[in-house]
Design an enzyme around this catalytic site. Structure first.
Site, short mmCIF file in Angstrom:
data_model
loop_
_atom_site.label_atom_id
_atom_site.label_comp_id
_atom_site.label_asym_id
_atom_site.label_seq_id
_atom_site.Cartn_x
_atom_site.Cartn_y
_atom_site.Cartn_z
N CYS A 2 -22.32 -50.05 -23.41
CA CYS A 2 -23.06 -48.80 -23.65
C CYS A 2 -23.73 -48.29 -22.37
CB CYS A 2 -24.16 -49.02 -24.67
SG CYS A 2 -23.56 -49.55 -26.25
N ARG A 33 -17.89 -47.85 -17.51
CA ARG A 33 -18.43 -49.07 -18.11
C ARG A 33 -17.66 -49.47 -19.36
NH1 ARG A 33 -23.79 -50.05 -16.48
NH2 ARG A 33 -24.20 -51.10 -18.43
N TRP A 105 -20.40 -48.54 -26.93
CA TRP A 105 -19.35 -49.56 -27.04
C TRP A 105 -19.65 -50.28 -28.35
CZ3 TRP A 105 -15.17 -51.65 -24.42
CH2 TRP A 105 -14.82 -52.96 -24.75
N ASN A 132 -29.18 -49.31 -25.28
CA ASN A 132 -28.25 -50.30 -24.70
C ASN A 132 -28.75 -51.66 -25.09
OD1 ASN A 132 -26.75 -48.58 -23.25
ND2 ASN A 132 -27.25 -49.44 -21.25
N GLY A 133 -27.87 -52.54 -25.52
CA GLY A 133 -28.31 -53.89 -25.83
C GLY A 133 -28.16 -54.19 -27.31
N GLN A 429 -20.64 -59.48 -10.08
CA GLN A 429 -20.58 -58.18 -9.43
C GLN A 429 -21.71 -57.30 -9.94
OE1 GLN A 429 -20.22 -54.29 -8.75
NE2 GLN A 429 -19.56 -54.82 -10.82
N THR A 433 -24.12 -59.31 -16.45
CA THR A 433 -23.24 -59.90 -17.46
C THR A 433 -24.06 -60.83 -18.38
OG1 THR A 433 -21.39 -59.74 -15.98
CG2 THR A 433 -21.18 -61.36 -17.74
N GLU A 561 -6.61 -65.35 -10.53
CA GLU A 561 -7.09 -63.97 -10.36
C GLU A 561 -5.91 -62.98 -10.36
OE1 GLU A 561 -9.74 -62.50 -10.70
OE2 GLU A 561 -9.55 -60.62 -9.62
N LYS A 565 -5.51 -59.95 -13.08
CA LYS A 565 -5.34 -58.53 -12.74
C LYS A 565 -4.17 -57.94 -13.54
CE LYS A 565 -8.38 -57.83 -11.44
NZ LYS A 565 -9.48 -58.67 -11.16
N GLU A 568 -5.08 -57.74 -17.35
CA GLU A 568 -6.12 -56.82 -17.85
C GLU A 568 -5.78 -55.36 -17.68
OE1 GLU A 568 -10.07 -56.72 -16.16
OE2 GLU A 568 -9.33 -57.28 -14.20
N HIS A 584 3.57 -81.11 -16.09
CA HIS A 584 2.86 -81.58 -17.29
C HIS A 584 2.93 -80.56 -18.42
CE1 HIS A 584 1.48 -84.89 -14.85
NE2 HIS A 584 1.10 -84.01 -13.94
N LYS A 685 -16.61 -52.55 -18.13
CA LYS A 685 -16.90 -53.01 -16.77
C LYS A 685 -17.98 -54.09 -16.78
CE LYS A 685 -16.79 -52.90 -12.25
NZ LYS A 685 -15.66 -53.64 -11.65
O1 M6R Z 1 -20.10 -58.19 -13.31
P1 M6R Z 1 -19.55 -59.59 -13.37
O2 M6R Z 1 -18.95 -60.00 -12.07
O3 M6R Z 1 -20.53 -60.59 -13.86
O4 M6R Z 1 -18.38 -59.50 -14.43
C1 M6R Z 1 -17.68 -60.65 -14.82
C2 M6R Z 1 -16.40 -60.29 -15.53
O5 M6R Z 1 -16.67 -59.57 -16.70
C3 M6R Z 1 -15.48 -59.45 -14.63
O6 M6R Z 1 -15.23 -60.08 -13.42
C4 M6R Z 1 -14.14 -59.18 -15.36
O7 M6R Z 1 -13.42 -60.37 -15.49
C5 M6R Z 1 -13.35 -58.14 -14.56
N1 M6R Z 1 -13.02 -57.02 -15.40
C6 M6R Z 1 -12.06 -58.63 -14.04
O8 M6R Z 1 -11.41 -57.68 -13.28
#
Ligand code: M6R
Ligand code: UD1
Length: 690
Positions: A2, A33, A105, A132-133, A429, A433, A561, A565, A568, A584, A685
């Site tokens: 949200c 987002r 969301w 939000n939340g 990032q 989160t 990773e 990519k 997703e 294995h 996001k």
């Molecule tokens: O904002 P953050 O780095 O904590 O987010 C963690 C994951 O949600 C984020 O890296 C997610 O896996 C990405 N969409 C991947 O591209």
């Protein structure tokens, strides 16, 4: 997830059309987002002719509320249809007006207009709220409100908030308190809420006022003094900006992206604060003894607080796509620049007699403690976890401290052990989160030293960790994390260098890594030249169901990773596999149809990967091999596999280079398959709920 946005113009004439545009643009900035419905509220009449009123009969008209499921453009369309149908005058000018907006969301209840925000106190829209939340005690509150005659129309947790506000307001008036202020109402509401939230309130009882408050979720206030209406005078004093009643425009948002195009002067609202925008002034009240996001009692008397504004360190260009078609594409291609900013001022080459070192300003006072810790624990989710995994080997090598990995949700599920003697590194990032935040609370409770590695200055993780490093990658808008990943690895490599800086025997190795870091932006420029090659590969793979990626050592993380990519954004099943595990289980999948990427760039694992390639070829595997420049013949003797040659760098930095072709492949696959690049299906996001 949200997003919230609000716009208040004070003593500045703005037509309704303009107000709508500002609100819609604010929502567009929040789109990245992730959301599935949206809504706004604006005034019907000009509230300046209606003083605050309760039971005196002169109550201002109910604010208008528009809510729509689907994207922002369907909301915009429905609003303008309504404007035509109701003959709402778009040219009508408001000297002061307060509008609120929201992207939702879905968590409680399906995406539908009734579940979208603003949520309302009832038919008169006496109180409106965007949120939000998550309110964790909403069921109990709902039961109480139902007993007091309220009827609910949505399945949301949010709806209890405006209804509770109306209940508090009506009760005060019934008890004869007709001077109850908007902040008093909201403070009383907050007293009953548990959970994490950022809220904005609008009310017909308090025309042209807004209240913002938060606990847990982020919220910013942007302040723009209009030079044109202030006769050219400029006001630089932060407190003055907050307290004067000069003409101004005020913006509230959960995200700096929605504010930066209007102003860079912001106030980062803190947990427990209630920010009241009224008659051009901003007053802030704060609960004392706020107990954090899980609720609990607070002292009865909130105190007034003075806060200074800070300056947003971002540029409007960062939130535009420029010449690129998608944010993800832009963010992949700007990695030479984002890495340069990450490294800026932190690598010290020294003179001929001076050793090369790194300087991480935020950590220098904590390095001794980190070196003495019993264990370093990396915690993150998704891409941030993968970045930490990529940095793990060099961290162990240079620090001499054992490093363990934790996916935040898994640590919480099993209440894994965290000790006082641990250094726990939180990689995120967004810095917001939910799982990572909860893991941070858990580690703090257990007495560990908590270090943050975040991209978002002022984020909860940046503020609540004991110390940390901002990766300075610039705003990342594409849901798929790209430039943040490479900057996170670069920062963690610098962290390893800083922790290990006093080990003389490793000086040569450290200097080689520092040289490698200096040269990294150039190497990324080189690897980006593979763009067309990756597009051609994407054309070959367009109709595939699945893609396996084998990596090991430094590049196990690259396999995870790279697969993440592809999965997703291109919505293709893809799995990153530790090559050492091949026999294995995964080997059973190998046939002449399933495409497999093997990462075999030069490092200590090279010969093992050569052997993996041979075994896969013996089973007629359909191979795409990523190798260092000039190694095509060694990795694929006799030809027969597709080869991606990448520039070679210092082994521990190779994951930064190697991920780029995967990012390009995922991007092109997504475009070719016709999927949404920047907002992949079902994803947000920032994952701000568990
Ligand atoms: O904002 P953050 O780095 O904590 O987010 C963690 C994951 O949600 C984020 O890296 C997610 O896996 C990405 N969409 C991947 O591209
Ligand atoms: C800082 C300034 C930078 C300036 C430089 C000059 C900020 C945000 N950064 O950068 O603008 O050019 O000094 O020397 O003002 N922190 C956490 N947790 C995190 C991330 C950071 O606690 O997750 C803390 C750090 O410990 C530090 C502060 O935030 O106290 C700033 O961190 P960072 O921006 O990485 O510091 P510098 O690179 O020194």
């Amino acid at each position: 997830m949200c997003g919230i946005f609000a716009y208040l113009n004070y003593n500045v004439n703005r037509e309704r059309r303009h107000i709508l545009q500002v609100l819609f643009n604010g929502l567009r900035r929040l789109e990245y987002r992730g959301y599935d419905s949206a809504g706004i509220s604006i005034d019907d009449g000009d509230f300046s002719s209606f003083p605050r009123s309760s039971s005196d009969g002169s109550l201002s008209p109910p604010p208008l509320v528009f809510r729509q499921e689907g994207n922002i453009e369907s909301l915009v369309k429905s609003v303008y249809q309504e404007v035509v149908a109701t003959e709402l005058n778009l040219e009508k000018s408001f000297t002061t007006h307060a509008g609120i907006a929201h992207t939702r969301w879905a968590t409680h209840g399906e995406p539908a207009p009734r579940n979208s925000h603003p949520q309302t106190s009832g038919s008169g829209n006496d109180f409106l709220v965007v949120h939000n939340g998550v309110i964790t005690n909403y069921e109990v509150l709902k039961e109480t409100l139902v007993r007091h005659g309220f009827t609910f129309e949505s399945e949301t947790d949010t709806e209890v908030i405006p209804k509770l506000a109306k209940f508090v307001f009506d009760k005060a008036n019934e008890e004869g308190d007709q001077t109850v202020t908007f902040s008093q109402v909201v403070l009383e509401v907050m007293r009953h809420l548990e959970g994490a939230y950022a809220l904005i309130f609008k009310s017909r009882h308090y025309p042209n006022e807004l209240i913002a408050c938060k606990r847990g979720s982020p919220l910013l206030l942007g302040v723009k003094e209009n030079d044109d209406v202030c006769n050219g005078s400029a006001f630089h004093d932060a407190k003055f900006l907050l307290q004067n009643s000069n003409p101004k425009e005020l913006f509230l948002s959960s995200d700096a992206n929605a504010i930066v195009e209007h102003t860079k002067k912001v106030l980062v609202i803190e947990d427990g604060e209630v920010v009241h925008l009224k008659e051009g002034t901003v007053s802030i009240l704060k609960f004392n003894n706020d107990k954090g996001r899980n609720g609990g009692s607070r002292s009865a008397r909130p105190a007034s607080v003075q806060r200074a504004l800070s300056t947003l360190e971002m540029e409007v260009e960062q939130i535009n796509k420029g010449t690129y078609k998608h944010y993800m594409q832009k963010e992949i291609h700007e990695q030479p620049e984002s890495l340069t900013t990450t490294l800026r001022g932190r690598l010290l080459r020294g003179g001929s007699w001076k050793a090369k070192t790194v300087l991480l300003g935020g950590l220098k006072d904590h390095l001794k403690t980190i070196r003495r810790s019993r264990r370093i624990v990396f915690i993150g989710c998704g891409t941030s976890y993968n970045a930490a995994l990529a940095a793990r080997p060099i961290m162990e090598e240079l620090s001499g401290v054992p490093v363990t990995m934790e996916i935040a949700s898994d640590l919480l599920d099993r209440q894994g052990l965290i000790y006082r003697e641990d250094t726990v590194v939180f990689v995120s990032q967004s810095g917001e989160t939910a799982d990572t935040l909860l893991a941070l609370e858990y580690a703090l409770e257990n007495g560990a030293l908590c270090v943050g590695i975040t991209n978002t200055v002022g984020s909860v993780i940046a503020r609540n960790t004991h110390c940390g490093v901002h990766i300075n990658a610039g705003c990342e808008i594409g849901v798929a994390s790209t430039k943040a990943y490479t900057s996170q690895i670069a920062v963690m490599a610098m962290l390893a260098l800083a922790i290990g800086a006093d080990t003389i025997s490793k000086q040569e190795r450290r200097e080689a890594i520092i040289d490698g870091l200096f040269d990294l932006p150039n190497k990324i420029r080189e690897v980006l030249k593979l763009d067309q090659e990756m597009k051609d590969l994407a054309k070959l793979l367009i109709a595939e169901q699945s893609l396996l990626v084998f990596g090991r050592g430094y590049n196990y993380a690259t396999a995870l990773e790279g697969a993440l990519k592809v999965k997703e954004v291109a919505l293709m099943h893809s799995e990153g596999i530790l090559a050492g595990e091949m026999k294995h289980g995964p080997l059973a999948l190998v046939d002449e149809n399933l495409p497999i990427v093997v990462i075999a760039t030069r490092d200590a694992c090279f010969s093992k990967q050569q052997s993996v390639i041979q075994q896969l070829r013996a089973r007629k595997g359909r191979l795409i091999v990523m190798c260092s420049k000039g190694d095509a013949a060694s990795v694929c003797p006799g030809g027969g596999c597709r080869v991606i040659e990448v520039p070679q760098v210092e082994d521990c930095l190779q994951p930064v280079v190697n991920i780029v072709p995967f990012q390009l492949l995922a991007y092109h696959l997504t475009v070719l398959r016709g999927y949404n690049v920047d907002q992949p299906r079902n994803l947000a996001k920032s994952v701000t709920t568990q």
